[in-house]
Design an enzyme around this catalytic site. Structure first.
Site, PDB file in Angstrom:
ATOM      1  N   GLU A   1      21.660 -33.530 -37.010  1.00 59.98           N
ATOM      2  CA  GLU A   1      22.027 -32.131 -37.293  1.00 59.98           C
ATOM      3  C   GLU A   1      23.436 -31.835 -36.792  1.00 59.98           C
ATOM      4  O   GLU A   1      23.662 -30.838 -36.103  1.00 59.98           O
ATOM      5  CB  GLU A   1      21.022 -31.169 -36.647  1.00 59.98           C
ATOM      6  CG  GLU A   1      19.691 -31.112 -37.358  1.00 59.98           C
ATOM      7  CD  GLU A   1      18.839 -29.921 -36.918  1.00 59.98           C
ATOM      8  OE1 GLU A   1      19.085 -29.379 -35.826  1.00 59.98           O
ATOM      9  OE2 GLU A   1      17.942 -29.546 -37.682  1.00 59.98           O
TER      10      GLU A   1
ATOM     11  N   GLU B   1      13.054 -33.561 -41.599  1.00 59.88           N
ATOM     12  CA  GLU B   1      12.186 -32.943 -40.588  1.00 59.88           C
ATOM     13  C   GLU B   1      11.481 -31.777 -41.251  1.00 59.88           C
ATOM     14  O   GLU B   1      12.071 -30.710 -41.434  1.00 59.88           O
ATOM     15  CB  GLU B   1      12.997 -32.419 -39.398  1.00 59.88           C
ATOM     16  CG  GLU B   1      13.527 -33.482 -38.479  1.00 59.88           C
ATOM     17  CD  GLU B   1      14.321 -32.893 -37.328  1.00 59.88           C
ATOM     18  OE1 GLU B   1      14.048 -31.729 -36.937  1.00 59.88           O
ATOM     19  OE2 GLU B   1      15.238 -33.572 -36.848  1.00 59.88           O
TER      20      GLU B   1
HETATM   21  C1  GLA Z   1      15.897 -29.863 -35.020  1.00 59.63           C
HETATM   22  C2  GLA Z   1      16.179 -31.179 -34.323  1.00 59.63           C
HETATM   23  C3  GLA Z   1      14.947 -31.833 -33.766  1.00 59.63           C
HETATM   24  C4  GLA Z   1      14.087 -30.815 -33.051  1.00 59.63           C
HETATM   25  C5  GLA Z   1      13.746 -29.688 -34.008  1.00 59.63           C
HETATM   26  C6  GLA Z   1      12.884 -28.603 -33.387  1.00 59.63           C
HETATM   27  O1  GLA Z   1      15.502 -30.072 -36.282  1.00 59.63           O
HETATM   28  O2  GLA Z   1      16.840 -32.070 -35.181  1.00 59.63           O
HETATM   29  O3  GLA Z   1      15.335 -32.851 -32.893  1.00 59.63           O
HETATM   30  O4  GLA Z   1      14.793 -30.318 -31.965  1.00 59.63           O
HETATM   31  O5  GLA Z   1      14.906 -29.056 -34.404  1.00 59.63           O
HETATM   32  O6  GLA Z   1      11.735 -29.136 -32.857  1.00 59.63           O
END
Ligand code: GLA
Length: 586
Positions: free
Chosen positions: A158, A234
């Site tokens: 991210e 995700e």
């Molecule tokens: C983001 C991050 C993950 C985690 C999620 C929330 O997507 O990439 O590592 O922190 O948020 O659980």
């Protein structure tokens, strides 16, 4: 040539159309003797892949020292995944977020005040390169090109939510490629135009992170990348909890409907989390959005497989959805595991913490208090001690606040607590006479894992004064929680005469099985069973029990140790067969 490639609208595995139906399972949050069980349950839900981050901070605890055993034996995890017929997606960072201490960046790295984390700063990229030099050779047999299960590797995490240093992303990509990672590489970003643009890397597949509004997010991904597979890297089916907040749950039907939408749209998916596991020891992270908020010990995440590895409502709902889109094994869905019969543990031996710590030499002696990083300590607690030249009522002032929670004692008696969470900087105290001893026990409650405050200092953060006059001549001692063998326990009936204190008791087990530790009447601290650090407990909640993996127990006599930081009315603990993760969000 990588096993996994992309076509104009999907993935190809060895040249054949392939859809990734993956679930996140962090090996470092699950006892290694349970990995094969969890992986089998992943396959039985219909997953064809599992995804895991790699926590750099644990794999390289000191510069140049690579740890790949026990809970960190990633090669073993990869062998077990392959034996189960699962592909693997690896996310080696450098940064992983993941509600993990400092987002997985090593303490020795983030403590450099000048370093620019997650940028092309050579102090950062060189350290990552050196880590990869050690990490990748033992992992190389597990890449698909070499016959292993790893079919894809993520670059950073991210990144678009943090920076826009594309040269840095390029560096991470090249660092992997130049060390023999020929598998498909991808980036992942929150699925909006801004983040995808800042976190993307031309020539590398972009994927999205989201939990709902499926059509809108897939459209954003498609707008950013006109062709290639659509993948939700995700798919958030639950969420994590902070101390003092609710336990987050998400209805299974709603998450299942969104999974169906994703799969119906032809997208690939990584369910975050398939099985969340536990933030054992001092590994939890924290958020800091105006206010510091540490993450709890459980990482249950309201995932399909509960923290103790049992199929919950989402497991069955997701299995049904997946079966509409892909083959699901004919074997029956797994049943919940056997739990230990409820057991009471009497804690009959104690050791007062402060007198014990005072005996530990050598203490580090400094003029003004120094941070945990300056003491070379990360995770856990440090006791700071000095004497006060003045007396009377006055304000004890901690310039810059505390990192993260400080208990103050005057001549050994508790007089108050300061919390970073509350932005506390001062405490009114009464000093009985000149020369009285002030002790400050400071806890690192977990490094921030998201946003600009990753690596924020812990311990005492600046000078301390009483009645406006700086206190000098500090002794600093880390609390040794790695080896509890040296704690001078003695038999004692009264739990109340020593605050804070270690408490110890034993209990008998016939046949080890999972259980949950409940601590009624206890306040805040840490728990170990047979030396295995289960993590933090805190009556602030939401979580009311700590998960005890069955493999931590042994037939016969077992030992429970608590480090209770406050007063307790309890002399007993209970091992129960039902988890209590606290009041749920509505
Ligand atoms: C983001 C991050 C993950 C985690 C999620 C929330 O997507 O990439 O590592 O922190 O948020 O659980």
């Amino acid at each position: 040539m990588s096993a996994l490639t992309t076509s104009s609208d999907g993935f190809l595995l060895h040249g054949e159309p392939f859809r990734i139906i993956s679930g996140a399972l962090h090996y470092f949050r699950v006892h290694p003797d349970q990995w094969s069980d969890r992986l089998r349950k992943a396959r039985l839900m219909g997953l064809n892949a599992v995804e895991t981050y790699l926590p750099w901070n644990l794999h390289e605890p000191e510069p140049g020292t690579l740890v790949l055993d026990g809970l960190l034996d990633l090669p073993r995890f990869l062998r077990l995944a392959q034996a189960e017929g699962l592909h693997v997606l690896l996310r080696p960072g450098p940064y992983i977020c993941a509600e993990w201490d400092d987002g997985g960046l090593p303490a020795w790295l983030v403590s450099d005040p000048d370093i620019r984390l997650r940028t092309s700063d050579p102090r950062f990229t060189d350290a990552f390169d050196r880590y990869l030099d050690q990490l990748l050779p033992p992992l190389s047999p597990y890449l698909a090109a070499n016959g292993g299960p790893v079919i894809a590797v993520q670059v950073e995490n991210e990144y678009g939510a943090y920076g826009d240093d594309t040269a840095y992303l390029k560096h991470v990509e090249q660092a992997l490629r130049s060390r023999g990672v020929d598998e498909l590489l991808f980036t992942c970003d929150q699925a909006n135009a801004k983040h995808l643009a800042a976190g993307g890397l031309p020539g590398t597949l972009s994927t999205g992170t989201f939990g709902g509004r499926i059509d809108e997010h897939l459209a954003a991904l498609r707008a950013h990348q006109s062709e290639g597979p659509l993948m939700c890297a995700e798919f958030w089916i639950g969420w994590f909890d902070h101390w003092g907040g609710p336990h987050h749950v998400r209805p299974a039907e709603q998450a299942a409907a969104d999974l169906d939408r994703l799969l119906s749209a032809g997208a690939s998916v990584n369910i975050y989390m398939f099985h969340g596991g536990t933030n054992f020891g001092f590994t939890n992270g924290a958020n800091h959005h105006h206010t510091y908020a540490p993450t709890v010990t459980s990482y249950d995440y309201d995932a399909p497989l509960t923290e103790s590895g049992d199929p919950g409502p989402k497991y069955h709902a997701f299995r049904e959805v997946i079966a509409r889109h892909a083959p699901v094994p004919a074997e029956p869905a797994p049943a919940p595991s056997r739990k230990l019969p409820p057991t009471e543990v009497r804690l009959e031996r104690r050791a007062a913490l402060l007198p014990y710590l005072r005996t530990l030499e050598p203490a580090v002696r400094t003029q003004d208090p120094v941070t945990m990083a300056e003491l070379g300590v990360h995770g856990g607690h440090v006791l700071y001690r000095t004497s006060v030249p003045a007396s009377g009522d006055g304000l004890l002032r901690f310039a810059g606040g505390v990192g993260d929670r400080a208990q103050v004692f005057v001549d050994g008696a508790p007089v108050g607590v300061l919390e970073r969470e509350r932005h506390d900087e001062t405490l009114p105290v009464r000093v009985p006479e000149p020369g009285a001893v002030i002790e400050v026990l400071v806890e690192n409650q977990g490094g921030v894992n998201y946003g600009p405050r990753i690596g924020a200092s812990k311990g005492l953060l600046g000078p301390v004064s009483f009645q406006g006059v700086a206190l000098h001549g500090w002794e600093c001692r880390p609390v040794p929680t790695g080896d509890l063998g040296a704690v001078p326990f003695t038999a004692s009936d009264a739990a109340t005469d020593s605050v804070p204190a270690f408490h110890q008791g034993t209990f008998e087990v016939e046949s080890p099985a999972d259980t949950f530790l409940a601590l009624p009447g206890w306040t805040k601290g840490h728990a170990w069973i047979n030396g295995f650090h289960l993590g933090r407990y805190w009556n602030r909640g939401p979580q009311g029990t700590l998960y005890v993996p069955g493999p931590v127990l042994r037939p016969g006599t077992n030992e429970l140790v608590l480090l209770e930081l406050h007063a307790t009315t309890g002399t007993r603990a209970r091992l129960t067969d039902t988890p209590d993760l606290g009041p749920e969000n509505s």
